[in-house]
Each structure stands twice: as C-alpha cells, then as structure tokens.
Motif scaffolding. Structure first.
Motif, mmCIF file in Angstrom:
data_model
loop_
_atom_site.group_PDB
_atom_site.id
_atom_site.type_symbol
_atom_site.label_atom_id
_atom_site.label_comp_id
_atom_site.label_asym_id
_atom_site.label_seq_id
_atom_site.Cartn_x
_atom_site.Cartn_y
_atom_site.Cartn_z
ATOM 1 N N TRP A 67 3.582 10.324 -2.373
ATOM 2 C CA TRP A 67 4.402 10.663 -1.026
ATOM 3 C C TRP A 67 5.556 11.756 -1.544
ATOM 4 C CZ3 TRP A 67 4.422 6.344 -4.159
ATOM 5 C CH2 TRP A 67 5.558 5.849 -4.938
ATOM 6 N N TYR A 68 5.394 12.202 -2.789
ATOM 7 C CA TYR A 68 6.590 13.247 -3.021
ATOM 8 C C TYR A 68 6.116 14.663 -2.558
ATOM 9 C CZ TYR A 68 9.494 10.158 -5.405
ATOM 10 O OH TYR A 68 10.528 8.943 -5.862
ATOM 11 N N GLU A 69 4.403 14.679 -2.822
ATOM 12 C CA GLU A 69 3.960 15.740 -2.427
ATOM 13 C C GLU A 69 3.085 15.937 -1.067
ATOM 14 O OE1 GLU A 69 2.778 17.328 -7.018
ATOM 15 O OE2 GLU A 69 1.296 16.110 -5.906
ATOM 16 N N GLU A 70 2.512 15.036 -0.690
ATOM 17 C CA GLU A 70 1.832 15.112 0.482
ATOM 18 C C GLU A 70 2.202 13.444 1.182
ATOM 19 O OE1 GLU A 70 -2.447 12.913 0.761
ATOM 20 O OE2 GLU A 70 -2.236 14.067 -0.965
ATOM 21 N N SER A 71 2.816 13.670 2.387
ATOM 22 C CA SER A 71 3.256 12.772 3.258
ATOM 23 C C SER A 71 2.631 12.864 4.714
ATOM 24 C CB SER A 71 4.695 13.000 3.469
ATOM 25 O OG SER A 71 5.358 11.770 4.070
ATOM 26 N N PRO A 72 1.888 11.791 5.239
ATOM 27 C CA PRO A 72 2.106 10.476 4.530
ATOM 28 C C PRO A 72 0.894 10.289 3.400
ATOM 29 C CG PRO A 72 0.719 10.532 6.634
ATOM 30 C CD PRO A 72 1.361 12.050 6.421
ATOM 31 N N TRP A 73 1.063 9.474 2.557
ATOM 32 C CA TRP A 73 0.376 9.211 1.437
ATOM 33 C C TRP A 73 -0.178 7.925 1.325
ATOM 34 C CZ3 TRP A 73 1.326 5.786 -2.974
ATOM 35 C CH2 TRP A 73 0.132 6.060 -4.080
ATOM 36 N N GLU A 74 -1.507 8.001 1.245
ATOM 37 C CA GLU A 74 -2.230 6.413 1.783
ATOM 38 C C GLU A 74 -1.911 5.597 0.194
ATOM 39 O OE1 GLU A 74 -6.033 4.120 3.389
ATOM 40 O OE2 GLU A 74 -6.096 6.439 3.124
ATOM 41 N N ILE A 75 -1.604 4.544 0.219
ATOM 42 C CA ILE A 75 -1.802 3.731 -0.794
ATOM 43 C C ILE A 75 -3.397 3.236 -0.857
ATOM 44 C CG2 ILE A 75 -1.220 1.307 -1.931
ATOM 45 C CD1 ILE A 75 1.387 1.516 -0.663
ATOM 46 N N LYS A 76 -4.164 3.664 -1.838
ATOM 47 C CA LYS A 76 -5.443 3.387 -2.140
ATOM 48 C C LYS A 76 -5.936 1.826 -2.486
ATOM 49 C CE LYS A 76 -6.710 7.664 -1.426
ATOM 50 N NZ LYS A 76 -7.347 7.913 -0.204
ATOM 51 N N ASN A 77 -4.984 1.424 -3.376
ATOM 52 C CA ASN A 77 -5.492 -0.176 -3.774
ATOM 53 C C ASN A 77 -4.283 -1.085 -3.195
ATOM 54 O OD1 ASN A 77 -6.117 -2.463 -5.014
ATOM 55 N ND2 ASN A 77 -7.039 -1.438 -6.940
ATOM 56 N N ILE A 78 -4.479 -1.413 -2.074
ATOM 57 C CA ILE A 78 -3.759 -2.346 -1.627
ATOM 58 C C ILE A 78 -3.321 -3.673 -2.220
ATOM 59 C CG2 ILE A 78 -2.779 -3.553 0.520
ATOM 60 C CD1 ILE A 78 -4.027 -1.256 1.936
ATOM 61 N N ARG A 79 -4.312 -4.122 -2.512
ATOM 62 C CA ARG A 79 -4.523 -5.529 -3.337
ATOM 63 C C ARG A 79 -3.736 -5.446 -4.720
ATOM 64 N NH1 ARG A 79 -7.509 -9.248 -1.157
ATOM 65 N NH2 ARG A 79 -9.348 -8.454 0.263
ATOM 66 N N GLU A 80 -3.688 -4.342 -5.562
ATOM 67 C CA GLU A 80 -3.141 -4.371 -6.758
ATOM 68 C C GLU A 80 -1.423 -3.804 -6.494
ATOM 69 O OE1 GLU A 80 -2.620 -0.285 -9.362
ATOM 70 O OE2 GLU A 80 -4.661 -1.184 -9.389
ATOM 71 N N THR A 81 -1.298 -3.136 -5.427
ATOM 72 C CA THR A 81 0.056 -3.031 -5.098
ATOM 73 C C THR A 81 0.655 -4.128 -4.668
ATOM 74 O OG1 THR A 81 -0.682 -0.753 -4.535
ATOM 75 C CG2 THR A 81 1.606 -1.577 -3.886
ATOM 76 N N LEU A 82 0.070 -5.130 -3.841
ATOM 77 C CA LEU A 82 0.637 -6.385 -3.541
ATOM 78 C C LEU A 82 0.806 -7.264 -4.876
ATOM 79 C CD1 LEU A 82 1.121 -8.387 -1.405
ATOM 80 C CD2 LEU A 82 -1.331 -9.061 -1.215
ATOM 81 N N GLN A 83 -0.251 -7.438 -5.570
ATOM 82 C CA GLN A 83 0.118 -8.058 -6.711
ATOM 83 C C GLN A 83 1.213 -7.491 -7.653
ATOM 84 O OE1 GLN A 83 -1.258 -10.857 -7.906
ATOM 85 N NE2 GLN A 83 0.097 -10.826 -9.628
#
Length: 134
Positions: A67-83
């Motif tokens: 997100w610092y370089e490209e905005s919006p930046w997609e969270i690719k692994n939502i399940r991992e981030t949720l965990q």
C-alpha cells in the motif's frame, strides 16, 4: 445500487495526519474502515511479536511496499491475514511494551476486532479487501 459504509472511529481527531483505509468490497457494497496511521503501524508492530515478517501483510509493511507503493493494494491471502489478527492478544504484551504504548493501547483491542469483522465478512462472502494509504 452499490452503497458505501464508512467507519471513521479510528481516524476521528487525526484529520490531516496519514490515513489508512481498509476496504471490503463485494458486488453490492463497500465497507471502509478509516484508521490513523499511528494506530495501524502500532498494531502491525505488535503483530510481529507473534508472526514472522514473512507474512503477507507484515512483509509488505516492513519493506514499505504494498500500500506504500500502490494504492489501493489488495490483500491476496485474506484467510492468512485474518488468522494473524485473530491470534494477537494485547494482554500478552510485556509490561514494558504496554507502558510504551500507554496512549494507543486502549484503542488496539477494538481496532483489532473491527479489522477481524471486516476480514471475516470478506472470507464468508467471498469479497475482496484492499488497503489504501493517504
């Protein structure tokens, strides 16, 4: 008709300061969680205590990419981030860490829970999550 819902609880009072937006999108709506960058940075720093920086969101944070370089930046692994967010408990901070976060620490549990709600919704409804940095 697509609707946008905005929660600015974690940015109110910090207008003009750097802002992070977590955005959940599906075909019908967008839900935007506006966060003061100081809160978000502190939470990510705390998450590093339980997970290696190799994690998707943490590696991007520490490399100042994503997100610092490209905005919006997609969270690719939502399940991992949720965990990652689910596994963090501010009660496990050392006394020294908690003392250094005196003004921010009271906000962290609620912020973490709101991020978890957003990520769970994306997982359950097969939506996308993006981070915007402003």
């Amino acid at each position: 008709m697509k609707t946008d819902k905005v929660n600015d609880t974690y940015y109110a009072g910090f207008e003009g300061e750097p802002e992070i937006r977590l955005i959940y999108k599906d075909s019908d709506e967008s839900y935007i969680l506006k966060i003061w960058n100081g809160y978000f940075d502190t939470l990510l720093d705390c998450l590093d205590q339980i997970e290696s920086a190799q994690s998707n969101i943490l590696s991007e944070y520490y490399a100042h990419e994503g997100w610092y370089e490209e905005s919006p930046w997609e969270i690719k692994n939502i399940r991992e981030t949720l965990q990652l967010f689910t596994s963090f408990d501010s009660n496990n901070l050392t006394e020294e860490e908690a003392k250094s976060l005196t003004n921010i620490l009271p906000v962290i549990p609620d912020l973490k829970n709101d991020i978890i709600i957003l990520l769970e919704r994306a997982v359950n409804e097969n939506g996308n999550v993006y981070i915007e940095y402003d």
